[in-house]
Enzyme design. Structure first.
Site, PDB file in Angstrom:
ATOM      1  N   ASN A   1     -40.435   1.725  18.593  1.00  0.00           N
ATOM      2  CA  ASN A   1     -39.293   2.762  17.828  1.00  0.00           C
ATOM      3  C   ASN A   1     -38.090   2.136  17.008  1.00  0.00           C
ATOM      4  O   ASN A   1     -37.040   1.840  17.839  1.00  0.00           O
ATOM      5  CB  ASN A   1     -39.163   3.991  19.329  1.00  0.00           C
ATOM      6  CG  ASN A   1     -38.612   4.742  18.051  1.00  0.00           C
ATOM      7  OD1 ASN A   1     -37.777   5.263  16.986  1.00  0.00           O
ATOM      8  ND2 ASN A   1     -38.446   5.832  19.141  1.00  0.00           N
TER       9      ASN A   1
ATOM     10  N   ARG B   1     -43.172   4.084  15.747  1.00  0.00           N
ATOM     11  CA  ARG B   1     -43.063   6.134  15.513  1.00  0.00           C
ATOM     12  C   ARG B   1     -42.206   5.920  13.558  1.00  0.00           C
ATOM     13  O   ARG B   1     -41.602   4.702  14.331  1.00  0.00           O
ATOM     14  CB  ARG B   1     -41.799   6.274  16.170  1.00  0.00           C
ATOM     15  CG  ARG B   1     -41.284   7.000  16.421  1.00  0.00           C
ATOM     16  CD  ARG B   1     -40.025   7.905  17.696  1.00  0.00           C
ATOM     17  NE  ARG B   1     -39.962   9.121  17.363  1.00  0.00           N
ATOM     18  CZ  ARG B   1     -39.332   9.797  18.650  1.00  0.00           C
ATOM     19  NH1 ARG B   1     -39.429   8.837  19.514  1.00  0.00           N
ATOM     20  NH2 ARG B   1     -39.183  10.960  18.449  1.00  0.00           N
TER      21      ARG B   1
ATOM     22  N   HIS C   1     -40.506  15.296  17.076  1.00  0.00           N
ATOM     23  CA  HIS C   1     -40.672  15.486  18.086  1.00  0.00           C
ATOM     24  C   HIS C   1     -42.197  16.120  18.149  1.00  0.00           C
ATOM     25  O   HIS C   1     -42.338  15.481  20.065  1.00  0.00           O
ATOM     26  CB  HIS C   1     -39.597  16.464  19.483  1.00  0.00           C
ATOM     27  CG  HIS C   1     -38.195  16.253  19.396  1.00  0.00           C
ATOM     28  ND1 HIS C   1     -37.760  17.138  19.814  1.00  0.00           N
ATOM     29  CD2 HIS C   1     -37.991  14.879  19.749  1.00  0.00           C
ATOM     30  CE1 HIS C   1     -36.777  16.925  19.054  1.00  0.00           C
ATOM     31  NE2 HIS C   1     -36.814  15.780  20.116  1.00  0.00           N
TER      32      HIS C   1
ATOM     33  N   ARG D   1     -25.690  17.527  17.850  1.00  0.00           N
ATOM     34  CA  ARG D   1     -26.108  18.561  16.274  1.00  0.00           C
ATOM     35  C   ARG D   1     -25.731  19.861  17.047  1.00  0.00           C
ATOM     36  O   ARG D   1     -26.135  20.249  18.210  1.00  0.00           O
ATOM     37  CB  ARG D   1     -27.598  18.100  16.564  1.00  0.00           C
ATOM     38  CG  ARG D   1     -27.355  16.492  15.410  1.00  0.00           C
ATOM     39  CD  ARG D   1     -29.360  16.184  15.411  1.00  0.00           C
ATOM     40  NE  ARG D   1     -29.632  15.506  16.371  1.00  0.00           N
ATOM     41  CZ  ARG D   1     -31.020  14.968  16.612  1.00  0.00           C
ATOM     42  NH1 ARG D   1     -32.021  15.940  16.137  1.00  0.00           N
ATOM     43  NH2 ARG D   1     -31.455  14.041  17.267  1.00  0.00           N
TER      44      ARG D   1
ATOM     45  N   GLU E   1     -43.898   9.884  24.662  1.00  0.00           N
ATOM     46  CA  GLU E   1     -44.470   9.163  23.189  1.00  0.00           C
ATOM     47  C   GLU E   1     -44.784   8.100  22.743  1.00  0.00           C
ATOM     48  O   GLU E   1     -45.153   7.377  21.855  1.00  0.00           O
ATOM     49  CB  GLU E   1     -42.754   9.658  22.137  1.00  0.00           C
ATOM     50  CG  GLU E   1     -42.823  11.059  22.217  1.00  0.00           C
ATOM     51  CD  GLU E   1     -40.637  11.575  22.264  1.00  0.00           C
ATOM     52  OE1 GLU E   1     -40.276  10.330  23.184  1.00  0.00           O
ATOM     53  OE2 GLU E   1     -40.273  11.186  21.422  1.00  0.00           O
TER      54      GLU E   1
END
Ligand code: ADP
Length: 405
Positions: free
Chosen positions: A16, A99, A187, A247, A386
């Site tokens: 990732n 990813r 996600h 964010r 993940e």
């Protein structure tokens, strides 16, 4: 005959690659058991490495002197591959899974990477300028390092492609939807993992109406009906929806027009504001983007940041329930969802009107089931994985390996 203590073993490497970091995990090809996971941070500056195996027989940390630190992703990958070879003697990487944040509207599932796929991914850089170039750099670096073995791209957007047009669009002219201005959602690998977990452990819930709250530094919530994504709080970019570590989450676009027209802010300044200076960090007056720090603080700003976060999670859960005309199961996952007893409790307490009744003891102990028996909504805490999801996809595609060039 010479014998070795260590059996040769095929493994799957998951990568990732972010802007200045590479997270990785290695899984046994046969059983998908995790062998080791870790990351290289600060690539290009004060880089550091750490790695741990589940049984802690590997537990390594390293900080390079600046002069010899990996200067780019390719150098970092080179170090990682050497380290893996020296640390896990006899383990051979059979395939690599990556990813990739954005798969555009085209990729609805993982894909074996070839030249055509790489070109297509480069053509959608504009959709995820902050993430996609780094993901692609990771792919290119791994292709250079590993040569001919199968490499697979797994997309954070793919799971959401079952959303109906109504949940996939903004109320803008249709020409913009057609050129790709869509609610992609992110996600997705986490949501897919949770859906798979429900299918295996709570099959009757899997086929019902689930809301999964992935609450981490990045945070979103997804409505999953009958195992398929119905709608998500994240949209065109990972900025929409919940307030996050740094964010903004949902914001009136009029604020951005004001900044541009009256304060003459350019795209770069607005991007920094929305991605790096807002959310919990902005609300807490710059104190922190980290929920643990906010929970430990007595400041009014920290308390208000937490209150804003909790209320917006509750609002979005209610709004996703409205889209599905109900909700049977609520799942908490991600760093905050998995670990914060306080945030989970406060979110659940505010949803009593929906028929959700928290079991305080279960919640405090971090059990899987967090709701009381009489609760209308089953509330669960499920750690996401993940990387494990990427390993599953990689194994499947490497076995059939379609589309190699
Ligand atoms: P990312 O989006 O970077 O993958 P994570 O899922 O790792 O983020 O989540 C990071 C967030 O989880 C941080 O805000 C951190 O404070 C929070 N977190 C981790 N452990 C706890 C805890 N025990 N209590 C409260 N918050 C926690």
């Amino acid at each position: 005959m010479a014998t070795s203590m260590i059996q040769p073993q095929l493994a799957l490497l998951v990568i990732n690659a972010g802007s200045s970091s590479i997270k990785f995990a290695l899984f046994a090809n046969e059983t998908l058991a995790e062998l080791v996971r870790g990351q290289i941070d600060g690539i290009g500056s004060a880089a550091a490495f750490r790695a741990k195996s589940p049984d802690r027989t590997i537990d390594e940390q390293l900080r390079w002197p600046l002069e010899v630190a990996p200067k780019d992703h390719s150098a970092a990958l080179h170090f990682l591959i050497e380290w893996l070879g020296q640390t896990l003697v006899g383990v051979q990487v059979a395939a690599v899974g990556h990813r990739v944040v954005h798969g555009g509207s085209h990729y609805t599932e993982p894909v074996v990477i070839n030249e055509a796929v790489l070109q297509e991914l480069e053509s959608i850089f504009a959709l995820a300028p902050l993430h996609e170039p780094h993901n692609i750099a990771g792919i290119k670096g791994a292709r250079a390092a590993f040569g001919d073995i199968t490499q697979v791209a797994c997309f954070d957007t793919a799971f959401h492609r079952t959303q109906s047009f109504i949940n996939d669009t903004y109320a803008l002219p249709r020409s913009l939807y057609l050129e790709g201005v869509r609610r992609y959602g992110f996600h997705g690998l986490s949501y897919e993992f949770i859906a798979g977990y429900l299918k295996e452990h709570f099959p009757e819930r899997f086929s019902g109406k689930c809301i999964v709250a992935h609450l981490g530094n990045g945070a979103s919530i997804c409505a999953i009906e009958n195992g398929q994504a119905a709608s998500s709080t994240m949209g065109f970019s990972p900025l929409e929806g919940l307030p996050m570590g740094t964010r903004s989450g949902r914001i009136d676009p009029g604020v951005l027009l004001y900044l541009m027209q009256h304060k003459r802010w350019d795209a770069h300044q607005i991007s920094d504001l929305l991605y790096k200076e807002s959310g919990l960090k902005g609300l807490s007056g710059g104190l922190s983007n980290d929920m643990r720090t906010l929970e430990a603080s007595d400041s009014t700003e920290a308390k208000e940041a937490i209150e804003y976060f909790v209320q917006h999670v509750q609002q979005e859960i209610a709004s996703l329930a409205a889209i599905m005309r109900g909700v049977d199961t609520l799942v908490f996952t991600g760093g905050i969802g998995e670990n914060s007893v306080l945030i989970r409790r406060r979110i659940m307490q505010g949803l009593e009107w929906l028929g959700l009744h928290v079991d305080e003891t279960q919640n405090a102990s971090g059990a899987t089931v967090l709701s009381r028996a009489q609760s209308n909504i089953l509330c669960l805490r499920i750690p996401t994985n993940e990387e494990g999801m990427i390993a599953q996809h990689t194994k499947k595609l490497a076995t059939t390996d379609r589309g190699r060039d």
